[in-house]
Enzyme design. Sequence first.
Site, PDB file in Angstrom:
ATOM      1  CE  LYS A  39     -15.904  -4.284  36.664  1.00  0.00           C
ATOM      2  NZ  LYS A  39     -14.481  -3.929  36.920  1.00  0.00           N
ATOM      3  CE1 TYR A  96     -14.949  -2.495  42.323  1.00  0.00           C
ATOM      4  CE2 TYR A  96     -16.411  -0.826  41.401  1.00  0.00           C
ATOM      5  CZ  TYR A  96     -15.795  -2.073  41.314  1.00  0.00           C
ATOM      6  OH  TYR A  96     -16.031  -2.879  40.233  1.00  0.00           O
ATOM      7  CG  ASN A 148     -12.214  -5.369  34.293  1.00  0.00           C
ATOM      8  OD1 ASN A 148     -13.287  -4.860  34.610  1.00  0.00           O
ATOM      9  ND2 ASN A 148     -11.376  -5.866  35.187  1.00  0.00           N
ATOM     10  CG  HIS A 161     -16.893  -6.966  40.671  1.00  0.00           C
ATOM     11  ND1 HIS A 161     -15.692  -6.712  41.276  1.00  0.00           N
ATOM     12  CD2 HIS A 161     -17.692  -7.513  41.622  1.00  0.00           C
ATOM     13  CE1 HIS A 161     -15.765  -7.086  42.552  1.00  0.00           C
ATOM     14  NE2 HIS A 161     -16.966  -7.573  42.788  1.00  0.00           N
ATOM     15  CD  GLU A 171     -18.059  -8.021  46.154  1.00  0.00           C
ATOM     16  OE1 GLU A 171     -16.900  -7.609  46.313  1.00  0.00           O
ATOM     17  OE2 GLU A 171     -18.388  -8.764  45.192  1.00  0.00           O
TER      18      GLU A 171
HETATM   19  P1  CMP Z   1     -12.940  -5.217  39.875  1.00  0.00           P
HETATM   20  O1  CMP Z   1     -12.907  -6.689  40.077  1.00  0.00           O
HETATM   21  O2  CMP Z   1     -14.275  -4.629  39.608  1.00  0.00           O
HETATM   22  O3  CMP Z   1     -12.322  -4.502  41.181  1.00  0.00           O
HETATM   23  C1  CMP Z   1     -11.665  -3.260  41.124  1.00  0.00           C
HETATM   24  C2  CMP Z   1     -11.504  -2.755  39.735  1.00  0.00           C
HETATM   25  O4  CMP Z   1     -10.589  -1.685  39.557  1.00  0.00           O
HETATM   26  C3  CMP Z   1     -10.961  -3.849  38.867  1.00  0.00           C
HETATM   27  O5  CMP Z   1     -11.958  -4.831  38.672  1.00  0.00           O
HETATM   28  C4  CMP Z   1     -10.513  -3.068  37.623  1.00  0.00           C
HETATM   29  O6  CMP Z   1     -11.507  -3.001  36.634  1.00  0.00           O
HETATM   30  C5  CMP Z   1     -10.285  -1.660  38.166  1.00  0.00           C
HETATM   31  N1  CMP Z   1      -8.936  -1.188  37.949  1.00  0.00           N
HETATM   32  C6  CMP Z   1      -8.613  -0.086  37.264  1.00  0.00           C
HETATM   33  N2  CMP Z   1      -7.284   0.087  37.253  1.00  0.00           N
HETATM   34  C7  CMP Z   1      -6.756  -0.928  37.960  1.00  0.00           C
HETATM   35  C8  CMP Z   1      -5.415  -1.305  38.308  1.00  0.00           C
HETATM   36  N3  CMP Z   1      -4.347  -0.576  37.925  1.00  0.00           N
HETATM   37  N4  CMP Z   1      -5.251  -2.425  39.047  1.00  0.00           N
HETATM   38  C9  CMP Z   1      -6.308  -3.174  39.462  1.00  0.00           C
HETATM   39  N5  CMP Z   1      -7.603  -2.850  39.163  1.00  0.00           N
HETATM   40  C10 CMP Z   1      -7.806  -1.741  38.411  1.00  0.00           C
END
Ligand code: CMP
Length: 139
Positions: free
Chosen positions: A10, A50, A113, A116, A127
Amino acid sequence: AANRTFSIIKPDATRRNLTGAVTKMLEDAGLRVVASKRIQMTRKQAEGFYAVHKERPFFDDLVAFMISGPVVVQVLEGEDAVKRNRDIMGATNPENAAEGTIRKAHAESIEANSVHGSDSDENAATEIAFFFKPEEIVG
Ligand code: CMP
């Protein structure tokens, strides 16, 4: 069985020049990078990728973050690739991520974070197809 999963490094990680560090953790966990490209996602791509989260309160912020800089999209291959990748990534929220995981080592927040990873074989296939043509994947 050996199979494939989809990974994104990311914008928070590419911004901090962690593409190699993250990829090394994936490789050390037994995953092989069989496709990889650095891209700037468009808003349309991020919203499409998403789409499952469209109704969530964090959707707009998530899309804005994912287009805030380059990402590296990858196809990873290995034994139980989906689970193996989820294990090395760690929990979505870095506060809950175990020692030795990518998110524990590098993530800044639940949004920023660092990585993904697909959550099922079915989603992995969807995906992978969203970003790669079959001939771009070389096992
Ligand atoms: P990802 O696996 O990329 O899928 C959705 C993303 O939403 C997740 O990782 C997080 O980085 C992001 N995200 C942001 N806020 C939240 C939240 N409150 N709960 C879950 N995912 C979140």
